[in-house]
Design a protein around this motif. Sequence first.
Motif, PDB file in Angstrom:
ATOM      1  N   UNK A 130      34.643  40.828  44.424  1.00  0.00           N
ATOM      2  CA  UNK A 130      34.445  42.268  44.517  1.00  0.00           C
ATOM      3  C   UNK A 130      35.425  42.887  45.511  1.00  0.00           C
ATOM      4  N   UNK A 131      35.557  42.270  46.670  1.00  0.00           N
ATOM      5  CA  UNK A 131      36.486  42.765  47.684  1.00  0.00           C
ATOM      6  C   UNK A 131      37.921  42.696  47.156  1.00  0.00           C
ATOM      7  N   UNK A 132      38.252  41.614  46.484  1.00  0.00           N
ATOM      8  CA  UNK A 132      39.599  41.456  45.939  1.00  0.00           C
ATOM      9  C   UNK A 132      39.940  42.584  44.972  1.00  0.00           C
ATOM     10  N   UNK A 133      39.101  42.817  43.978  1.00  0.00           N
ATOM     11  CA  UNK A 133      39.416  43.835  42.966  1.00  0.00           C
ATOM     12  C   UNK A 133      39.365  45.252  43.523  1.00  0.00           C
ATOM     13  N   UNK A 134      38.414  45.530  44.405  1.00  0.00           N
ATOM     14  CA  UNK A 134      38.342  46.877  44.992  1.00  0.00           C
ATOM     15  C   UNK A 134      39.556  47.143  45.876  1.00  0.00           C
ATOM     16  N   UNK A 135      39.935  46.154  46.679  1.00  0.00           N
ATOM     17  CA  UNK A 135      41.092  46.379  47.554  1.00  0.00           C
ATOM     18  C   UNK A 135      42.398  46.421  46.753  1.00  0.00           C
ATOM     19  N   UNK A 136      42.499  45.625  45.680  1.00  0.00           N
ATOM     20  CA  UNK A 136      43.686  45.709  44.820  1.00  0.00           C
ATOM     21  C   UNK A 136      43.779  47.080  44.148  1.00  0.00           C
ATOM     22  N   UNK A 137      42.647  47.615  43.735  1.00  0.00           N
ATOM     23  CA  UNK A 137      42.637  48.966  43.149  1.00  0.00           C
ATOM     24  C   UNK A 137      43.129  49.987  44.162  1.00  0.00           C
ATOM     25  N   UNK A 138      42.625  49.882  45.394  1.00  0.00           N
ATOM     26  CA  UNK A 138      43.009  50.845  46.425  1.00  0.00           C
ATOM     27  C   UNK A 138      44.491  50.722  46.786  1.00  0.00           C
ATOM     28  N   UNK A 139      44.954  49.494  47.004  1.00  0.00           N
ATOM     29  CA  UNK A 139      46.355  49.302  47.392  1.00  0.00           C
ATOM     30  C   UNK A 139      47.289  49.686  46.238  1.00  0.00           C
ATOM     31  N   UNK A 140      46.942  49.281  45.022  1.00  0.00           N
ATOM     32  CA  UNK A 140      47.763  49.637  43.865  1.00  0.00           C
ATOM     33  C   UNK A 140      47.812  51.135  43.646  1.00  0.00           C
ATOM     34  N   UNK A 141      46.680  51.790  43.807  1.00  0.00           N
ATOM     35  CA  UNK A 141      46.640  53.250  43.649  1.00  0.00           C
ATOM     36  C   UNK A 141      47.447  53.947  44.732  1.00  0.00           C
TER      37      UNK A 141
END
Length: 183
Positions: A130-141
């Motif tokens: 969960x942390x991985x995908x949420x943080x990847x979404x934030x950093x990618x965005x």
Amino acid sequence: MLGRILGWLDRKIGISILNNSEGILLRRRYAALQRQIPWLYAILLANLLGMQLALADEEAVPAIPTFLLCLVVGFRALSWIGRNRDQLLLHEVQRMMRQTFLVATTFCLAISCWTTWLFLNVEPSHLVELVLFASLSAVGSTYAMTGFPSGARIPLVIIVLPLITMLVLTGDPSLIGVAISMT
């Protein structure tokens, strides 16, 4: 009254047009966004679908919120790609930038709420995904919105800060370490 509110918002998000140089800068930022926004939507779709697949064995994770978010992201992507924005007037560019800021804020709030719900309802063994995908979404965005600095800050504030807070509040030293590394 609405004009004052919009003027205040425009100044706060860096899209006010007080002179010719600000107008030129706004057009350049918008041109950069035109190239970056399709990547933003691709990043969001990939991370939403990836998170759903990673948590597929969880009975407590309904697919409907992810489906709805993906549907909205897909619709926005198609509407962004399908429009001809080459010859917009300066006030139209300003309106599009304001709309982009508000849409980005809304998407980030939705993703943050979904992430918070998942954080509170999935098994602790799935928190890393969960942390991985949420943080990847934030950093990618954030990366995809670099042409619009105030827009690029939105995912960090709305998605990452609540996630860091939740990680710290678990009291688990390894999750607190992850929170510290995210700051």
